[in-house]
Structure formats: C-alpha cells, structure tokens
Scaffold this motif. Structure first.
Motif, PDB file in Angstrom:
ATOM      1  N   VAL A 132       0.843  -1.183   0.000  1.00 32.89           N
ATOM      2  CA  VAL A 132       0.000   0.000   0.000  1.00 32.89           C
ATOM      3  C   VAL A 132       0.882   1.236   0.000  1.00 32.89           C
ATOM      4  O   VAL A 132       1.770   1.371   0.835  1.00 32.89           O
ATOM      5  N   THR A 133       0.642   2.127  -0.928  1.00 32.07           N
ATOM      6  CA  THR A 133       1.423   3.354  -0.993  1.00 32.07           C
ATOM      7  C   THR A 133       0.629   4.500  -0.397  1.00 32.07           C
ATOM      8  O   THR A 133      -0.568   4.378  -0.138  1.00 32.07           O
ATOM      9  N   GLY A 134       1.282   5.635  -0.216  1.00 32.36           N
ATOM     10  CA  GLY A 134       0.598   6.814   0.300  1.00 32.36           C
ATOM     11  C   GLY A 134       0.920   7.023   1.761  1.00 32.36           C
ATOM     12  O   GLY A 134       1.929   6.555   2.284  1.00 32.36           O
ATOM     13  N   ALA A 135       0.001   7.705   2.472  1.00 24.62           N
ATOM     14  CA  ALA A 135       0.219   8.039   3.872  1.00 24.62           C
ATOM     15  C   ALA A 135       0.340   6.790   4.725  1.00 24.62           C
ATOM     16  O   ALA A 135      -0.208   5.748   4.420  1.00 24.62           O
ATOM     17  N   VAL A 136       1.069   6.907   5.824  1.00 25.25           N
ATOM     18  CA  VAL A 136       1.359   5.750   6.668  1.00 25.25           C
ATOM     19  C   VAL A 136       0.158   5.339   7.493  1.00 25.25           C
ATOM     20  O   VAL A 136      -0.107   4.161   7.674  1.00 25.25           O
ATOM     21  N   SER A 137      -0.622   6.253   7.993  1.00 21.54           N
ATOM     22  CA  SER A 137      -1.659   5.899   8.952  1.00 21.54           C
ATOM     23  C   SER A 137      -2.825   5.179   8.297  1.00 21.54           C
ATOM     24  O   SER A 137      -3.139   5.383   7.137  1.00 21.54           O
ATOM     25  N   ALA A 138      -3.472   4.295   9.106  1.00 20.29           N
ATOM     26  CA  ALA A 138      -4.635   3.552   8.601  1.00 20.29           C
ATOM     27  C   ALA A 138      -5.768   4.511   8.265  1.00 20.29           C
ATOM     28  O   ALA A 138      -6.514   4.291   7.324  1.00 20.29           O
ATOM     29  N   ASN A 139      -5.918   5.559   9.052  1.00 22.75           N
ATOM     30  CA  ASN A 139      -6.986   6.514   8.796  1.00 22.75           C
ATOM     31  C   ASN A 139      -6.808   7.185   7.446  1.00 22.75           C
ATOM     32  O   ASN A 139      -7.763   7.420   6.724  1.00 22.75           O
ATOM     33  N   ALA A 140      -5.555   7.492   7.085  1.00 26.86           N
ATOM     34  CA  ALA A 140      -5.299   8.134   5.802  1.00 26.86           C
ATOM     35  C   ALA A 140      -5.633   7.179   4.669  1.00 26.86           C
ATOM     36  O   ALA A 140      -6.156   7.566   3.635  1.00 26.86           O
ATOM     37  N   ALA A 141      -5.321   5.897   4.858  1.00 23.12           N
ATOM     38  CA  ALA A 141      -5.646   4.911   3.834  1.00 23.12           C
ATOM     39  C   ALA A 141      -7.155   4.757   3.713  1.00 23.12           C
ATOM     40  O   ALA A 141      -7.673   4.485   2.634  1.00 23.12           O
ATOM     41  N   GLY A 142      -7.864   4.916   4.820  1.00 27.30           N
ATOM     42  CA  GLY A 142      -9.319   4.931   4.797  1.00 27.30           C
ATOM     43  C   GLY A 142      -9.966   3.604   4.532  1.00 27.30           C
ATOM     44  O   GLY A 142     -11.104   3.564   4.077  1.00 27.30           O
ATOM     45  N   ASP A 143      -9.283   2.494   4.791  1.00 25.83           N
ATOM     46  CA  ASP A 143      -9.879   1.186   4.543  1.00 25.83           C
ATOM     47  C   ASP A 143     -10.060   0.451   5.858  1.00 25.83           C
ATOM     48  O   ASP A 143      -9.086   0.187   6.569  1.00 25.83           O
ATOM     49  N   PRO A 144     -11.303   0.094   6.218  1.00 21.30           N
ATOM     50  CA  PRO A 144     -11.530  -0.576   7.511  1.00 21.30           C
ATOM     51  C   PRO A 144     -10.848  -1.941   7.591  1.00 21.30           C
ATOM     52  O   PRO A 144     -10.441  -2.369   8.672  1.00 21.30           O
ATOM     53  N   GLY A 145     -10.708  -2.635   6.471  1.00 22.32           N
ATOM     54  CA  GLY A 145     -10.036  -3.935   6.497  1.00 22.32           C
ATOM     55  C   GLY A 145      -8.590  -3.811   6.876  1.00 22.32           C
ATOM     56  O   GLY A 145      -8.060  -4.601   7.671  1.00 22.32           O
ATOM     57  N   ARG A 146      -7.908  -2.811   6.332  1.00 18.79           N
ATOM     58  CA  ARG A 146      -6.498  -2.591   6.676  1.00 18.79           C
ATOM     59  C   ARG A 146      -6.349  -2.226   8.142  1.00 18.79           C
ATOM     60  O   ARG A 146      -5.403  -2.666   8.813  1.00 18.79           O
ATOM     61  N   GLU A 147      -7.306  -1.446   8.627  1.00 18.66           N
ATOM     62  CA  GLU A 147      -7.229  -1.040  10.039  1.00 18.66           C
ATOM     63  C   GLU A 147      -7.347  -2.252  10.963  1.00 18.66           C
ATOM     64  O   GLU A 147      -6.643  -2.354  11.967  1.00 18.66           O
ATOM     65  N   VAL A 148      -8.217  -3.207  10.611  1.00 15.92           N
ATOM     66  CA  VAL A 148      -8.356  -4.429  11.416  1.00 15.92           C
ATOM     67  C   VAL A 148      -7.073  -5.249  11.354  1.00 15.92           C
ATOM     68  O   VAL A 148      -6.614  -5.794  12.371  1.00 15.92           O
ATOM     69  N   ILE A 149      -6.465  -5.347  10.187  1.00 15.87           N
ATOM     70  CA  ILE A 149      -5.203  -6.084  10.052  1.00 15.87           C
ATOM     71  C   ILE A 149      -4.133  -5.456  10.934  1.00 15.87           C
ATOM     72  O   ILE A 149      -3.372  -6.157  11.614  1.00 15.87           O
TER      73      ILE A 149
END
Length: 532
Positions: free
Chosen positions: A22-39
């Motif tokens: 995943v590229t872009g900002a480091v934080s899960a919130n910036a990525a904006g995907d709930p699945g990534r946040e759970v991982i």
C-alpha cells in the motif's frame, strides 16, 4: 510514554502498509480502509517479524479462501473479529491479493457450489497427496511461492498429525514427499507472481451498476428471462432488484444486495419470491457480461444458472438466451430472443424461416418461425443484427437419445439441526453425432426436456436392503427428497442410506425414451465449508 506508544503504533502500521504493497500516507486513517485497520490492530501482533509483515502478503486467494483463513485464525489462535470486521478483512485481502479471472475460471464450480461436479487434479499423485481430504480445487484457488507452499505442508503436519498415517499416507514416505516434492510442483502450477494477476490488478474495472437483461435455467423449473437492476452504494456494494419470468405467467420478483471482490467476483444475497438465495457470479473482463449461479441459502444444491448482459447504450445485439433451444423439422414455433441492444434482424440458420413478428424491443424479440420439413438436423448459430452470437438453436426430426444429468448424484439424509441434502436431476435430449451411435463424445446436445421420473434399486444389494423403501422419494419435477437420519429400528438398525437408479422417461411423439443415472443417498455432512 504516550508518545512512545504512538510512535510504535505508527511504525507497525507503516510496516504493514509496505508489506501489503500500500502506498501513500502511513496511517490507517489516511488509507481509509476498515479492512487494513483491522489487520493493523488484530493481525500484525502475530504476523509482524523484524518490522515486516509475514505470511499474509505471500498468498493470493479467492474471497472464500480468505474467509476460511480468517475463520481458521479465530479457531486456532482465538483471534476475535466481529462479523463486520471479518467482512472488511476479506474484502481488503481479496481485492489486493486475489485471483485473476483466468486463474479462478477452471474451478468456478467450487465457488458457485455446483453439485455433483468432479474434481480434476493434474495427476494421481496430486489427487492422493492433496485431494484425499478436501477438493483439489481448494488448492488450485490459491497462489504461493515454493517457500510458502512448504510452510503450508508444515502447517498441515502440525495441525493434522494423523495425515501421514491415514489411507494413502501410510503406504508411502508421505512427509518426505510433502516436504521435498510437492512445494516445487505446486509453485510451478500455482505461483504467486503471474502475468495474469499483474495485468488484472493494474487494470481499471468497470462498476456493476445499471440495468442487466438476465437469463438462465433452473433444473425442474425450466428456462427463465428477466431484468436485474444494480444500484451502487459505495465501496463495491450494490442494492439489487430482480424480475424473473419462468414460462407463461410465472413471475418472480426479488430484492437483495451484493459485493464485488477483486474487481469481478460478485457475491450476493436476495429474497426471490419466497426463497432466500445466494449468488456467486463473475463479471467479464470488460464488464459487459455476468455469469454464474444462484442457489438457495440453506440448500445450495438447488439453484439455477445465470447469465446477464449489460443493457446500456453500448450494447449491440448482445444475447442472453434463445428459447426454445430445440425446433422440430416441419413444425411452427414461437421463439424468444432475450438480450440488450437487439436489432430486429434475426437469422436462425438454414431451414428456419421467420413467418411473423409477435414483439420487438431492444431487450426482447418474439417471433413465429417455420422449420422446413427437410431441414438438416443439427445446431445453428443465432445471428442478430448481422452479429453471430454464442447462442444456438437445434433442429431435429426425432430425439435419438436421452441422458440423465447428473449421471451420478449424491443426496444426504437429514435430521436434528442438520437438514437433508436433496438431489436435482434433469433429462437432456441428444442427437447422434457423425458416428451414428448414441452415448459417444460426438453426440449433439439438444437441451433439457420434460420427463417422468422414477427410481429403482441400483443392484441386488440395494434390492435386498430395501433401499427404495427407506432412502427417500422422487418428486415429479426430478428432485429426490432423502429420508431422515437413522439408525432406523424398522430397518434392522441400519441408517436410511441407499443406492438407487434414477430413471427418466421422455415422450417424443409416439415414442418413449428412457435414461438412467445413479443416486447414492449417504450420511450427513457435518462440516460444510465454503470450499470443500
């Protein structure tokens, strides 16, 4: 201390982002995907090693494969996820580490829950080493490199240590074969990195929203046509409505929802009429067609084929169905062509003449045709608007033979909290091929035909055990309903299993043709996994 904890968390999240590509900002919130946040929160604690996420990024799977993995983590390692978190993780991983359409295609019968389909491992060794405990398709619907396949072998031995002592394991050096030979073979057949996945993951995928003209066949009910409308609700989610027409005056409406995984894998739920259903479809690579199967929620052996064409301004004579699929020489018949962007210029092939138009629209053409008495038997490609389609009609003088499909079926007794598994049979008419012999590979398939159904004992043992009396009964539309689970004291303590012949009798004018299939009624299945 708070700053230290925050920095540590950011480091973990950043490592997970890089490991998953995943590229872009480091934080899960910036990525904006709930699945990534759970991982980040619930998977990285075990899978993070040396600042790098392990195992998860090294695998590609179908949505069902990822769902089974997430479930297994809960069973084996007590990872607690809510239903919403589980769905989010599966969506995230299937989108980024899924299978390309061409990779999933050979084993779609597994994801579509098609009953009585036979697994086809590449060879006997693969069948014995991988396909004796579960379907081989469960293996083929994932991708790993050699090292990761080897880790899977170790996992198997660790979790199922009796594997090398069970049948087809104790008669060979099972562990040495599994450890030293199979990883390389599997990595060659099902590698992690492929051109197909690289190209598909980079491509832009067309959304599934809009109006679709749909068609298919439900064994026992017959062919249907209709319309499906999908309304986008964000994040590849859709609200879906259906209107299906089974024969004259039999209309079924429905409403439900669907999610698209990996850009093409449709998974939906709907209430069709008074039945709760599930759907497993695949969008074509250009997004203009959908194909697959829908089935009953609590009885996936009962369902229907499904094909849809997108009904928008780009559609040009795209056909979903032509019915009836067989026309007798010398007869007059009403033919319906369903599709999108249809041109009222139809050619059904030599010997078939359009004598009257009964209806014309962009989504349905209805016409009366006359089949010449001397028309040659065989298939004709249907041409609409000058475009040859993949649909065909068959001309015949008489049916040469009939087959029962499936030729070998399985039903399961039921009882308690485990319902019975029924078996649906279909009678299919054929013409003899060039060799003039029925039952050979060159026979011409005409299509499904009405039949009268019956059963009888398959062999002398079945006759002696009175399988016909105890195993269940056949419904008029070809559905076998198995009996309840035993042991049955009236049957000397035996279970209500059986081995039966299924007989279809088809009327063709003043002739009657018979065909036989085999049905085994066996015991309950206690572990109905998404991929068997």
């Amino acid at each position: 201390m708070k700053a230290e904890t925050k920095n540590k968390r950011l480091h973990i999240v950043g490592a997970v982002a890089m490991a998953l590509g995943v590229t872009g900002a480091v934080s899960a919130n910036a990525a904006g995907d709930p699945g990534r946040e759970v991982i980040d929160r619930k998977c990285a604690s075990c899978h993070l090693e040396g600042g790098k996420l392990t195992r998860i990024p090294e695998i590609r799977k179908s949505p069902e494969g990822w769902d089974m993995t997430v479930t297994r983590m809960g069973i084996w390692h007590k990872v607690e996820l809510t239903a919403e978190e589980r769905r989010a993780v599966v969506k995230y991983l299937a989108d980024r580490q899924g299978l390309a359409p061409s990779e999933a295609a050979p084993f779609r019968f597994l994801t579509e829950r098609r009953p009585n389909m036979q697994d086809t491992p590449p060879d006997e060794e693969m069948a014995q080493m991988c396909g004796r405990c579960h379907s081989f398709g469960r293996v083929a619907l994932q991708r790993r490199d050699e090292a990761e396949w080897r880790k899977l072998m170790h996992t198997h031995l660790g979790q199922f240590p009796s594997a090398e002592y069970s049948a087809l394991g104790r008669d060979r050096n099972w562990w040495e074969i599994a450890r030293d030979k199979m990883p390389g073979r599997l990595a060659a057949l099902y590698p992690k990195n492929t051109d197909a996945w690289r190209d598909w993951s980079r491509a832009k995928h067309r959304p599934a929203d809009g109006r679709w003209v749909v068609a298919g066949e439900r064994p026992g009910w017959g062919a249907y046509t209709g319309v499906m409308t999908a309304v986008a609700k964000g994040n590849d989610k859709y609200e879906v409505s259906y209107e299906l027409h089974f024969g004259a005056g039999n209309k079924v409406r429905g409403h439900g929802d669907a999610v698209i995984y990996t850009g093409y894998e449709w998974r939906g739920s709907a209430r069709l009429g008074n039945e709760d259903t599930r759907s497993v479809f695949a969008l074509s690579e250009n997004g203009s067609r959908i194909s697959g199967r829908w089935f009953l929620k609590h009885a996936d052996e009962i369902g229907a084929s499904f094909e849809a064409v997108r009904a928008d301004k780009t559609a040009k004579s795209a056909l979903a169905l032509v019915t009836p699929h067989m026309l007798r020489a010398g007869d007059t018949a009403t033919v319906t062509v369903a599709g999108a962007g249809l041109d009222a210029k139809v050619d059904l092939g030599p010997g078939i003449e359009v004598v009257e138009w009964l209806g014309k629209s962009a989504e349905q053409l209805k016409l009366r045709v006359k089949v010449a008495s001397d028309a040659a038997p065989g298939l004709r490609k249907v041409v609409v608007g000058g475009r040859e389609s993949d649909k065909s009609v068959a001309v015949y003088r008489q049916i040469d033979s009939v087959r029962v499909e499936p030729a070998f079926g399985i039903a399961r007794v039921g009882g308690g909290t485990n319902p019975p598994m029924t078996a649906q049979f279909n009678a299919v008419a054929f013409l003899n091929g060039p060799d003039g012999q029925p039952g050979t590979d060159d026979d011409v398939r005409l299509g499904s035909v009405p039949a009268t159904w019956s059963t009888e004992p398959f062999d002398e043992r079945a006759k002696h055990d009175e399988d016909l009396r105890f195993a269940g009964h056949m419904e008029p539309h070809g559905q076998f309903l198995p009996s309840f689970a035993g042991p049955n004291p009236v049957r000397r303590g035996l279970n209500n299993v059986g081995n039966l012949s299924v007989i279809a009798t088809v009327a063709d004018g003043d002739r009657a043709l018979n065909a036989k299939g085999q049905l085994v009624v066996t015991v309950q299945r206690w572990n109905p996994t998404p991929l068997r």
